[in-house]
Design an enzyme around this catalytic site. Structure first.
Site, PDB file in Angstrom:
ATOM      1  N   HIS A  95     -12.739  -0.921  -8.470  1.00  0.00           N
ATOM      2  CA  HIS A  95     -13.992  -0.157  -8.501  1.00  0.00           C
ATOM      3  C   HIS A  95     -13.763   1.318  -8.170  1.00  0.00           C
ATOM      4  CE1 HIS A  95     -15.944   0.381  -4.261  1.00  0.00           C
ATOM      5  NE2 HIS A  95     -14.647   0.458  -4.144  1.00  0.00           N
TER       6      HIS A  95
ATOM      7  N   ASP B 199       0.856  -1.190   0.000  1.00  0.00           N
ATOM      8  CA  ASP B 199       0.000   0.000   0.000  1.00  0.00           C
ATOM      9  C   ASP B 199       0.892   1.241   0.000  1.00  0.00           C
ATOM     10  OD1 ASP B 199      -2.306   1.821   0.420  1.00  0.00           O
ATOM     11  OD2 ASP B 199      -3.359  -0.042   0.952  1.00  0.00           O
TER      12      ASP B 199
END
Length: 367
Positions: free
Chosen positions: A275, A231
Site C-alpha cells: 500500500h 528490512d
C-alpha cells in the site's frame, strides 16, 4: 462494538446541518489538534489527576499561565478529552492519560504537525498544476514536490525526531490490534511444512513484531522452525539491539526490489508494504516474491487494508488513508478486485481473505 460505533457516528452526521459540518471541519478540528499538541508540550496532561484541579493549581504544577490553562481546558473538556466539574475544575480521563505518556498516542498528534499538515497545505496547488490527474507515479510522487526530498524514508533519516514520532504512534496502533495469527491459523503453515526450509520470511518486517507473533504461536510444537525478518540495514541494526528476540528469528538486511535471497520458504509475509507503492512498484515487489516461491508449497500472505467495493461500506479511516498514500507515495489503498489484479499480474493466485472484528486490516492469502 464497532458496528454500534459506526451506526452512532453515521446518525450524528445525518443530524448535522451542512454549516455545522463545515464549522467542525474549519475551526473545531484544527484548533483541537493544536490544543492537544500545546497541552502535551506544556505538561498539562501529565499534571491532571483523578482529583479535580483548578486552572491555578494546574498552572502552578506546569509553571504556565492559569488563564491559558483555563482556555485550553475548556476546549479539551467540551470535546471529552479531559473531565470537568461544575466548579470548572479538571480531572484526567482515559484519553488524557494516554496523551500524558510521551511514548504514547500523543506522537500521532506530533506526526500530524511533522508531516500531515505540511503536506495537505501544499496539495491543492499541486493538483491544480497537474490538472487534477490522480497521482500514480511511484518514482515521482507528490511528496517529492511538497517536501523537497526524494522519498519519505530519506526525509525521516534527516528528521529523526519526526521518525520517532511516526514509529511510536504506529507501534501503539498496532499493539491495539489483534495479532495477524488470530486471523490466519498458523497450523495452515505447519501442515506439510518442510523443516529444511524457512517457515516464514517477513519482507519489510521492521523490528520483528509480526514475526514474534508467529514465533509465539509455533514455538511449542515447532521450536526449530526458522523465521527471517528482512528490512533496510539501519532497521535491522536497530532490531539487533533487542534483548528479547526469540531464538527462532533471524535478521537479514534486504531491499525488496532486489532478488529475494531466501528461496522456497513456506510463507512470504508482507505487512502494509504494497500500500506504500503505486501499481508498477508493487508489481515489482511481488514479482521478487513470486520468483522465490516453490510452486504448490510456498504461500504469500499480505496484511493490508481491503477497501469495500461499495463506497457506503467504507470506513472513514481507510478512505482517509487512501488519500494519504496518494499524497505521500502516489500509491493507494485497494479493493479486493484491485488486489486480485495486482497479484495475478505478478503470477500469483488470490486464494482468500482472512479477517477478524477489531482489526482494520485483512490478511490476503495467495499462492
Amino acid at each position: 462494538r464497532l458496528q454500534s460505533l459506526n451506526e452512532a457516528q453515521a446518525l450524528v452526521q445525518r443530524l448535522k446541518k451542512p454549516w455545522e459540518k463545515a464549522y467542525q471541519m474549519t475551526w473545531v478540528e484544527p484548533i483541537l489538534l493544536f490544543t492537544v499538541k500545546a497541552s502535551s508540550e506544556m505538561g498539562l496532561f501529565a499534571a491532571l489527576e483523578t482529583r479535580p484541579k483548578t486552572p491555578d493549581e494546574l498552572a502552578k504544577t506546569t509553571g504556565t499561565d492559569a488563564r491559558l490553562i483555563g482556555r485550553f481546558c475548556r476546549i479539551l473538556a467540551v470535546n471529552d478529552i479531559i473531565g470537568a466539574t461544575d466548579e470548572n475544575a479538571y480531572f484526567e480521563t482515559e484519553l488524557s492519560r494516554a496523551f500524558a505518556d510521551p511514548d504514547g498516542l500523543v506522537n500521532g498528534i506530533h506526526h500530524s504537525f511533522d508531516l500531515i499538515l505540511p503536506v495537505i497545505t501544499k496539495a491543492p496547488a499541486y493538483l491544480r498544476e497537474k490538472h487534477y490527474d490522480s497521482p500514480s507515479d511511484g518514482a515521482h510522487p507528490p511528496w517529492r514536490t511538497f517536501m523537497d526530498s526524494p522519498d519519505l524514508w530519506t526525509w525521516f533519516r534527516e528528521h529523526p525526531d519526526a521518525h520517532a514520532h511516526f514509529n511510536s504512534f504506529f507501534a501503539i496502533l498496532r499493539a491495539g490490534m489483534p495479532p495477524w495469527t488470530s486471523m490466519f491459523p498458523p497450523t495452515k503453515l505447519l501442515k506439510d511444512f518442510d523443516a529444511s526450509t524457512m517457515l516464514s520470511v517477513d519482507v519489510g518486517g521492521g523490528k520483528g513484531g509480526d514475526a514474534r507473533h508467529l514465533a509465539a504461536a509455533v514455538s511449542s510444537s515447532h521450536p526449530q522452525a526458522r523465521i527471517v525478518v528482512q528490512d533496510q540495514p539501519e532497521v535491522i541494526a536497530a532490531a539487533r539491539e533487542s534483548k528479547d528476540l526469540p531464538s527462532q528469528i533471524e535478521l537479514m538486511p534486504y531491499n525488496f526490489f532486489d532478488e529475494q535471497p531466501v528461496k522456497g520458504a513456506r510463507c512470504y509475509f508482507l505487512h502494509s508494504i504494497c500500500h506504500d507503492w503505486a501499481d508498477y512498484e508493487a508489481h515489482q515487489i511481488l514479482m521478487r516474491v513470486k520468483e522465490a516461491c516453490t510452486p504448490g508449497y510456498s504461500k504469500v500472505l499480505l496484511l493490508e487494508t481491503v477497501l469495500p467495493e461499495k463506497v457506503q461500506d467504507t470506513n472513514p479511516r481507510a478512505a482517509a488513508m487512501d488519500i494519504n498514500m496518494m499524497l505521500l507515495f502516489g500509491a493507494l489503498e485497494r479493493t479486493e478486485r484491485q488486489w486480485r489484479d495486482l497479484l495475478e499480474g505478478a503470477g500469483l493466485k488470490f486464494v482468500r481473505r482472512w479477517e477478524v472484528e477489531g482489526n482494520a486490516q485483512c490478511l490476503i492469502e495467495a499462492s
